[in-house]
Scaffold this active site. Structure first.
Site: not given
Ligand code: GDP
Ligand code: IMO
Ligand code: MG
Length: 424
Positions: A12, A15, A37, A39-40, A222
């Site tokens: 998270d 990416k 798993n 969520g981007h 991840q």
């Molecule tokens: P990913 O899994 O690495 O793609 O990241 P996620 O989407 O799960 O989580 C990142 C969260 O932070 C999302 O809700 C994005 O919209 C938000 N986000 C990304 N970059 C920024 C930033 O620079 N500032 C803020 N406030 N939010 C951000």
């Molecule tokens: P993105 O790509 C954050 C974590 C789960 C759990 C562990 C194992 O959005 O960054 P799994 O379902 O893979 O067996 O879970 O890994 N996990 C993540 N945490 N971002 C993710 O993906 C994750 N994908 C799995 O919360 O601790």
């Molecule tokens: Mg994510």
């Protein structure tokens, strides 16, 4: 040439946002591991989209998006994503391709994931329950079903054999609520829908593109600390999230890897089980969670928050061969009069700069340095000079300590809330 974007913490890191931004500089965006798993999150032109399986370059016109062999696919999730993407950009799915080598997540894999977690009780991994672990287990156990198998005449027999094996295994676990019949029906419908997407011989597709001189952006899922080999085992996911995972997941040679862009948040978050050294249990943790809207993009679970950890970051840079850094969510620190980062650990009486083998037995106390806050809104800033001096000092401090330049600084969730620096 293949440039790689991956997470340096526990996932998270942002990416999706960074890949969506960089995608127009490439011909193909390719996911190499993980599955739903992930969520981007992408925010652009008033849309907010969370992608789980489809690569984050999908909304960039003219760019191909490829789901590599290292990815595990749940057709049901993929179908939902296809619908979402199609609504926003009707022609986007014509630029999506899947490798025939990607493994399929069966409904009974999800059942096994849930049952295995239930059996672990307090020691549960905190899995997203998407069936990731059981699917990769079947892959290494040489039992899995792959996308290319769908067209074989004995596909439904092979499906039934694997499902029945899962049902026998489930007898070993506490029983769980799961409507297998309904889920199977949805799964087979989704398999039909999936056939609208072009399936290719993954390894040849990528390597022929490279031979033609095309540029590939590989998108990790991840984060490094969730890697099956290098993460905080056993509280990890079941794939290789590091740069080496890109070679395996796409079938490209290590010689093809160009830039490795490592993404980290200006602080740290983690969702699921397993500790992390700089976790905060006080009002600062609550502040980061509120200001950063730290709730899982896939499961909605609250993310645990803590200060930036340079011991951990250096460890991730080392494993991945990071050549450029991207820092996200610096704007979340805006209101703090001061904040901290860890640059060493105290384990027993001794100071350490190495990440320990086992966090639970090591009993780590992070040694913190304080940073003066800028107390000014950064949201949306695009020019480095427009960042307050104290924010620039935070960036320079990190660069000095980790010896890698921070090329991108994200100042908000939207696509264009980004400072891009040219590095010398
Ligand atoms: P990913 O899994 O690495 O793609 O990241 P996620 O989407 O799960 O989580 C990142 C969260 O932070 C999302 O809700 C994005 O919209 C938000 N986000 C990304 N970059 C920024 C930033 O620079 N500032 C803020 N406030 N939010 C951000
Ligand atoms: P993105 O790509 C954050 C974590 C789960 C759990 C562990 C194992 O959005 O960054 P799994 O379902 O893979 O067996 O879970 O890994 N996990 C993540 N945490 N971002 C993710 O993906 C994750 N994908 C799995 O919360 O601790
Ligand atoms: Mg994510």
């Amino acid at each position: 040439m293949v440039d790689v974007v991956l997470g340096l913490q526990w996932g998270d890191e942002g990416k999706g946002k960074i890949v969506d931004f960089l995608a127009p500089n490439y011909d193909i965006v390719a996911r190499f591991q993980g599955g739903p798993n992930a969520g981007h999150t992408l925010m652009f032109e008033g849309h907010k989209v969370v992608l789980h399986t489809i690569p984050s370059g999908i909304f960039r016109k003219g760019i191909f998006n490829f789901i590599g062999s290292g990815v595990v696919i749940d057709p049901i999730t993929l179908q939902k994503e296809m619908t979402t993407v199609h609504k926003i950009q009707p022609d986007a799915l014509s630029r999506l391709l899947i490798s025939n080598g990607a493994h399929l997540i069966l409904p009974s894999h999800r059942m096994l994931d849930a049952a295995s977690e239930a059996a672990k009780g307090k020691k549960k991994i905190g899995s997203t329950l998407k069936g990731i672990g059981p699917t990769y287990m079947d892959k290494t156990g040489r039992n899995g079903l792959r996308v290319g198998d769908i067209l074989l005449p004995n596909f439904s027999e092979r499906y039934k054999a694997l499902r029945d094996k899962h049902l026998r295994l489930l007898d070993l676990y506490p029983s769980i609520d799961f409507d297998l019949e309904t889920e199977e029906q949805k799964w087979f419908d989704a398999i039909q829908k999936m056939q609208e997407i072009k399936v290719v011989e993954g390894t040849y597709y990528i390597n022929e593109a490279l031979d033609k001189g095309q540029k590939i952006l590989a998108e990790g899922a991840q984060g490094t600390m969730l890697d099956i080999d290098f993460g905080t085992y056993p509280y990890v996911t079941s794939s290789n999230t590091v740069t080496a995972g890109c070679c395996i997941g796409l079938g490209v040679s290590p010689h093809q890897i160009g830039e490795v862009i490592g993404i980290f948040k200006a602080y740290v978050t983690r969702v699921g089980g397993g500790s992390f050294p700089t976790e905060l249990f006080d009002e600062h943790g609550a502040y980061l969670q509120n200001e950063g809207h730290e709730f899982g993009a896939t499961t909605g679970r609250p993310r645990r928050c803590g200060w930036l950890d340079l011991v951990q970051l250096k460890y991730s840079i080392l494993i991945n061969g990071v050549t450029q850094l991207a820092m996200t969510k610096i704007d979340v620190l805006d209101q703090l009069p001061q904040f901290s980062y860890a640059d060493k650990y105290l384990i027993g009486e001794q100071e350490h700069t190495h990440f320990p083998f086992d966090l639970d037995s090591a009993k780590v106390t992070p040694l913190y340095q304080e940073v003066p806050g800028w107390q000014q809104r950064l949201a949306g800033t695009q020019a480095y000079e427009d960042l307050p001096e104290k924010a620039r000092n935070y960036v320079s401090m990190i660069e000095d300590k980790v010896k890698i330049g921070v090329r991108l600084i994200s100042t908000g969730p939207e696509r264009d809330s980004l400072v891009v620096r040219s590095l010398v």
